[in-house]
Design a protein around this motif. Sequence first.
Motif, mmCIF file in Angstrom:
data_model
loop_
_atom_site.group_PDB
_atom_site.id
_atom_site.type_symbol
_atom_site.label_atom_id
_atom_site.label_comp_id
_atom_site.label_asym_id
_atom_site.label_seq_id
_atom_site.Cartn_x
_atom_site.Cartn_y
_atom_site.Cartn_z
ATOM 1 N N SER A 1 24.787 25.051 4.591
ATOM 2 C CA SER A 1 24.216 24.595 5.858
ATOM 3 C C SER A 1 24.864 25.345 7.017
ATOM 4 O O SER A 1 26.004 25.817 6.920
ATOM 5 C CB SER A 1 24.419 23.095 6.044
ATOM 6 N N ARG A 2 24.127 25.427 8.108
ATOM 7 C CA ARG A 2 24.654 26.072 9.306
ATOM 8 C C ARG A 2 25.862 25.298 9.843
ATOM 9 O O ARG A 2 26.837 25.898 10.308
ATOM 10 C CB ARG A 2 23.562 26.168 10.365
ATOM 11 N N GLU A 3 25.822 23.977 9.760
ATOM 12 C CA GLU A 3 26.920 23.147 10.247
ATOM 13 C C GLU A 3 28.205 23.414 9.457
ATOM 14 O O GLU A 3 29.290 23.475 10.020
ATOM 15 C CB GLU A 3 26.552 21.658 10.160
ATOM 16 N N GLU A 4 28.066 23.546 8.144
ATOM 17 C CA GLU A 4 29.222 23.846 7.287
ATOM 18 C C GLU A 4 29.810 25.216 7.653
ATOM 19 O O GLU A 4 31.027 25.379 7.743
ATOM 20 C CB GLU A 4 28.766 23.819 5.828
ATOM 21 N N ASN B 1 34.903 28.006 12.955
ATOM 22 C CA ASN B 1 35.821 27.473 13.965
ATOM 23 C C ASN B 1 37.250 27.397 13.452
ATOM 24 O O ASN B 1 38.199 27.532 14.216
ATOM 25 C CB ASN B 1 35.355 26.093 14.431
ATOM 26 N N GLU B 2 37.410 27.215 12.149
ATOM 27 C CA GLU B 2 38.740 27.098 11.561
ATOM 28 C C GLU B 2 39.348 28.446 11.175
ATOM 29 O O GLU B 2 40.559 28.638 11.286
ATOM 30 C CB GLU B 2 38.680 26.199 10.321
ATOM 31 N N HIS B 3 38.509 29.407 10.706
ATOM 32 C CA HIS B 3 39.059 30.623 10.108
ATOM 33 C C HIS B 3 38.670 31.936 10.770
ATOM 34 O O HIS B 3 39.316 32.950 10.513
ATOM 35 C CB HIS B 3 38.628 30.712 8.632
ATOM 36 N N GLU C 1 29.540 26.711 10.546
ATOM 37 C CA GLU C 1 30.125 26.580 11.887
ATOM 38 C C GLU C 1 31.530 25.983 11.814
ATOM 39 O O GLU C 1 32.449 26.467 12.487
ATOM 40 C CB GLU C 1 29.216 25.702 12.750
ATOM 41 N N ARG C 2 31.727 24.965 10.991
ATOM 42 C CA ARG C 2 33.063 24.365 10.827
ATOM 43 C C ARG C 2 34.056 25.387 10.274
ATOM 44 O O ARG C 2 35.186 25.496 10.752
ATOM 45 C CB ARG C 2 32.997 23.143 9.910
ATOM 46 N N ALA C 3 33.637 26.148 9.257
ATOM 47 C CA ALA C 3 34.522 27.159 8.664
ATOM 48 C C ALA C 3 34.838 28.260 9.672
ATOM 49 O O ALA C 3 35.980 28.725 9.756
ATOM 50 C CB ALA C 3 33.874 27.753 7.421
#
Length: 64
Positions: A36-39, A45-47, A41-43
């Motif tokens: 998913s795009r949300e998944e 933002n973190e890496h 986006e989270r990765a």
Amino acid sequence: MKTVYVIKTGEQYLHHAEDGDIGMAPEIDGAMSFSSREEAERAANEHAPTEYEIVAISVKADKR
């Protein structure tokens, strides 16, 4: 076909190394993909560095 998302940073892609580290791959074939795009986006933002792009690509779906 299904859509997955990869993270592009400049000319490289976010990659999950065999040792568990997150690194960079020079080709899209080595990129870590997200369902998913949300998944993604989270990765990112973190890496990922501050400049990144989420890219949607179509891949063949597994026959299961």
